[in-house]
Design an enzyme around this catalytic site. Structure first.
Site, PDB file in Angstrom:
ATOM      1  N   ASN A   3       0.865  -1.168   0.000  1.00 18.87           N
ATOM      2  CA  ASN A   3       0.000   0.000   0.000  1.00 18.87           C
ATOM      3  C   ASN A   3       0.905   1.222   0.000  1.00 18.87           C
ATOM      4  O   ASN A   3       1.500   1.560   1.024  1.00 18.87           O
ATOM      5  CB  ASN A   3      -0.913  -0.010   1.233  1.00 18.87           C
ATOM      6  CG  ASN A   3      -1.725   1.271   1.363  1.00 18.87           C
ATOM      7  OD1 ASN A   3      -1.841   2.052   0.417  1.00 18.87           O
ATOM      8  ND2 ASN A   3      -2.285   1.497   2.541  1.00 18.87           N
ATOM      9  N   TRP A   4       1.022   1.879  -1.157  1.00 13.11           N
ATOM     10  CA  TRP A   4       1.941   3.001  -1.285  1.00 13.11           C
ATOM     11  C   TRP A   4       1.447   4.248  -0.558  1.00 13.11           C
ATOM     12  O   TRP A   4       2.195   5.205  -0.396  1.00 13.11           O
ATOM     13  CB  TRP A   4       2.152   3.344  -2.754  1.00 13.11           C
ATOM     14  CG  TRP A   4       2.929   2.331  -3.531  1.00 13.11           C
ATOM     15  CD1 TRP A   4       3.380   1.105  -3.107  1.00 13.11           C
ATOM     16  CD2 TRP A   4       3.341   2.450  -4.903  1.00 13.11           C
ATOM     17  NE1 TRP A   4       4.042   0.465  -4.120  1.00 13.11           N
ATOM     18  CE2 TRP A   4       4.035   1.260  -5.235  1.00 13.11           C
ATOM     19  CE3 TRP A   4       3.185   3.436  -5.869  1.00 13.11           C
ATOM     20  CZ2 TRP A   4       4.576   1.049  -6.504  1.00 13.11           C
ATOM     21  CZ3 TRP A   4       3.718   3.217  -7.132  1.00 13.11           C
ATOM     22  CH2 TRP A   4       4.406   2.034  -7.440  1.00 13.11           C
ATOM     23  N   LYS A   5       0.162   4.262  -0.170  1.00 10.01           N
ATOM     24  CA  LYS A   5      -0.450   5.445   0.431  1.00 10.01           C
ATOM     25  C   LYS A   5      -0.211   6.651  -0.482  1.00 10.01           C
ATOM     26  O   LYS A   5      -0.208   6.508  -1.707  1.00 10.01           O
ATOM     27  CB  LYS A   5       0.057   5.639   1.858  1.00 10.01           C
ATOM     28  CG  LYS A   5      -0.174   4.378   2.716  1.00 10.01           C
ATOM     29  CD  LYS A   5       0.044   4.609   4.178  1.00 10.01           C
ATOM     30  CE  LYS A   5      -0.216   3.320   4.938  1.00 10.01           C
ATOM     31  NZ  LYS A   5      -0.103   3.510   6.398  1.00 10.01           N
ATOM     32  N   HIS A  89      -9.489   1.261   4.963  1.00  3.59           N
ATOM     33  CA  HIS A  89      -8.216   1.384   5.671  1.00  3.59           C
ATOM     34  C   HIS A  89      -8.414   2.319   6.865  1.00  3.59           C
ATOM     35  O   HIS A  89      -9.224   3.239   6.823  1.00  3.59           O
ATOM     36  CB  HIS A  89      -7.143   1.936   4.722  1.00  3.59           C
ATOM     37  CG  HIS A  89      -5.768   1.884   5.291  1.00  3.59           C
ATOM     38  ND1 HIS A  89      -5.301   2.827   6.180  1.00  3.59           N
ATOM     39  CD2 HIS A  89      -4.756   1.007   5.118  1.00  3.59           C
ATOM     40  CE1 HIS A  89      -4.061   2.540   6.525  1.00  3.59           C
ATOM     41  NE2 HIS A  89      -3.708   1.425   5.886  1.00  3.59           N
ATOM     42  N   GLU A  91      -6.906   4.757   7.955  1.00  5.01           N
ATOM     43  CA  GLU A  91      -6.765   6.180   7.657  1.00  5.01           C
ATOM     44  C   GLU A  91      -8.025   6.724   7.001  1.00  5.01           C
ATOM     45  O   GLU A  91      -8.392   7.895   7.210  1.00  5.01           O
ATOM     46  CB  GLU A  91      -5.526   6.395   6.782  1.00  5.01           C
ATOM     47  CG  GLU A  91      -4.237   6.138   7.558  1.00  5.01           C
ATOM     48  CD  GLU A  91      -3.068   5.690   6.702  1.00  5.01           C
ATOM     49  OE1 GLU A  91      -2.033   5.352   7.303  1.00  5.01           O
ATOM     50  OE2 GLU A  91      -3.185   5.668   5.459  1.00  5.01           O
ATOM     51  N   GLU A 160      -5.214  -4.777  10.570  1.00  2.00           N
ATOM     52  CA  GLU A 160      -4.158  -3.802  10.819  1.00  2.00           C
ATOM     53  C   GLU A 160      -4.418  -3.089  12.137  1.00  2.00           C
ATOM     54  O   GLU A 160      -5.241  -2.166  12.196  1.00  2.00           O
ATOM     55  CB  GLU A 160      -4.109  -2.769   9.688  1.00  2.00           C
ATOM     56  CG  GLU A 160      -3.696  -3.328   8.343  1.00  2.00           C
ATOM     57  CD  GLU A 160      -3.324  -2.201   7.384  1.00  2.00           C
ATOM     58  OE1 GLU A 160      -2.207  -2.215   6.876  1.00  2.00           O
ATOM     59  OE2 GLU A 160      -4.159  -1.312   7.171  1.00  2.00           O
ATOM     60  N   GLY A 166       2.794   2.318  10.798  1.00  2.00           N
ATOM     61  CA  GLY A 166       3.731   3.414  10.633  1.00  2.00           C
ATOM     62  C   GLY A 166       4.390   3.880  11.911  1.00  2.00           C
ATOM     63  O   GLY A 166       5.049   4.918  11.932  1.00  2.00           O
ATOM     64  N   SER A 202       3.577  -2.268  10.258  1.00  2.00           N
ATOM     65  CA  SER A 202       5.037  -2.251  10.386  1.00  2.00           C
ATOM     66  C   SER A 202       5.658  -3.617  10.090  1.00  2.00           C
ATOM     67  O   SER A 202       6.570  -4.066  10.798  1.00  2.00           O
ATOM     68  CB  SER A 202       5.443  -1.754  11.784  1.00  2.00           C
ATOM     69  OG  SER A 202       5.008  -0.429  12.001  1.00  2.00           O
ATOM     70  N   GLY A 223       2.932  -1.318   4.314  1.00  2.00           N
ATOM     71  CA  GLY A 223       2.943   0.112   4.058  1.00  2.00           C
ATOM     72  C   GLY A 223       4.315   0.609   3.674  1.00  2.00           C
ATOM     73  O   GLY A 223       4.760   0.466   2.538  1.00  2.00           O
ATOM     74  N   GLY A 224       5.023   1.209   4.629  1.00  2.00           N
ATOM     75  CA  GLY A 224       6.300   1.855   4.336  1.00  2.00           C
ATOM     76  C   GLY A 224       7.306   0.974   3.631  1.00  2.00           C
ATOM     77  O   GLY A 224       8.003   1.420   2.709  1.00  2.00           O
TER      78      GLY A 224
END
Length: 240
Positions: A3-5, A89, A91, A160, A166, A202, A223-224
């Site tokens: 997930n590049w966000k 998600h 967010e 999640e 993150g 993470s 994610g990251g």
């Protein structure tokens, strides 16, 4: 699944996608996918066509068309060859006020267009400290479970924990497995025990193998680490 966000540029994406394609064999039989920002769907399609890596979007509208400025319809995503659409998600829930009912409606909308929704659920640290994890997850799942076994069989659930996204903190394999087992039991009760459940929060190459060793963790929503080809492929290799 990466997930590049809200990250990326044409140049940065090209380097990342080239790295993923070049190293995809490291994943073995593991399925690879990336969910990219809307403006880069064409770039992802062009770079990943005829590879083992699929692509998708980070959100989808409940509407098929109409006066919904800023929304993206599921059929539009299908036009770009998307396989996946993230729904709910944390967010989106926290920053855009998406309710669990709206998330379920987005999942149904995605399914109707032939997309595979990836429905995200997860608790906050306050929820966990209050011993409300199963209550919160159950409430988030209920409208999705109500879609029925046939729909559930065509989607993916992603757990999640919000407190681990993150932050550098990761649920222990045992903590993650406990929630995955709860989700699996809920799916079983609705005739969809084989629905895949991903863990996100993470995830890194260093902890991926211990997470994937758990019986109810079927993969990861990353994610990251998905923004660095070597890290993402390292996670995938742990699942191979």
């Amino acid at each position: 699944m990466g997930n590049w966000k809200m990250h990326g540029s044409l140049a940065a994406n090209a380097a990342l996608l080239d790295g993923l394609v070049a190293g995809a064999a490291r994943a073995g039989d593991a399925q690879l996918a990336v969910c990219v920002p809307f403006p880069y769907l064409a770039q992802a399609r062009d770079a990943l066509a005829d590879t083992q890596i699929s692509w998708g979007a980070q959100d989808v509208s409940v509407h098929t068309h109409g006066a919904y400025t800023g929304e993206v319809a599921p059929a539009m995503l299908a036009d770009f060859g998307c396989t996946w659409a993230l729904c709910g998600h944390s967010e989106r829930r926290a920053l855009h006020g998406e309710s669990s009912a709206v998330v379920a409606a987005k999942a149904a909308s995605a399914l109707a267009a032939g997309l595979t929704p990836v429905v995200c659920v997860g608790e906050t640290l306050d929820d966990r400290d209050a011993d409300q994890v199963e209550c919160v997850i159950g409430d988030q799942l209920d409208p999705v479970l109500a879609l029925g076994a046939e729909a559930l069989a065509r989607m993916v659930i992603a757990y999640e924990p919000v407190w681990a996204i993150g932050t550098g903190r990761t649920a222990t394999p045992e903590q993650a497995q406990a929630v995955h087992a709860f989700i699996r039991a809920s799916l079983n009760q609705h005739g969809a025990g084989q629905t895949r459940i991903l863990y996100g929060g993470s995830v890194k190459p260093a902890n991926a193998a211990s997470l994937f060793a758990q019986p109810d963790i079927d993969g990861a929503l990353v994610g990251g680490a998905s923004l660095v080809a070597e890290e993402f492929l390292g996670i995938a290799a742990a699942a191979a």
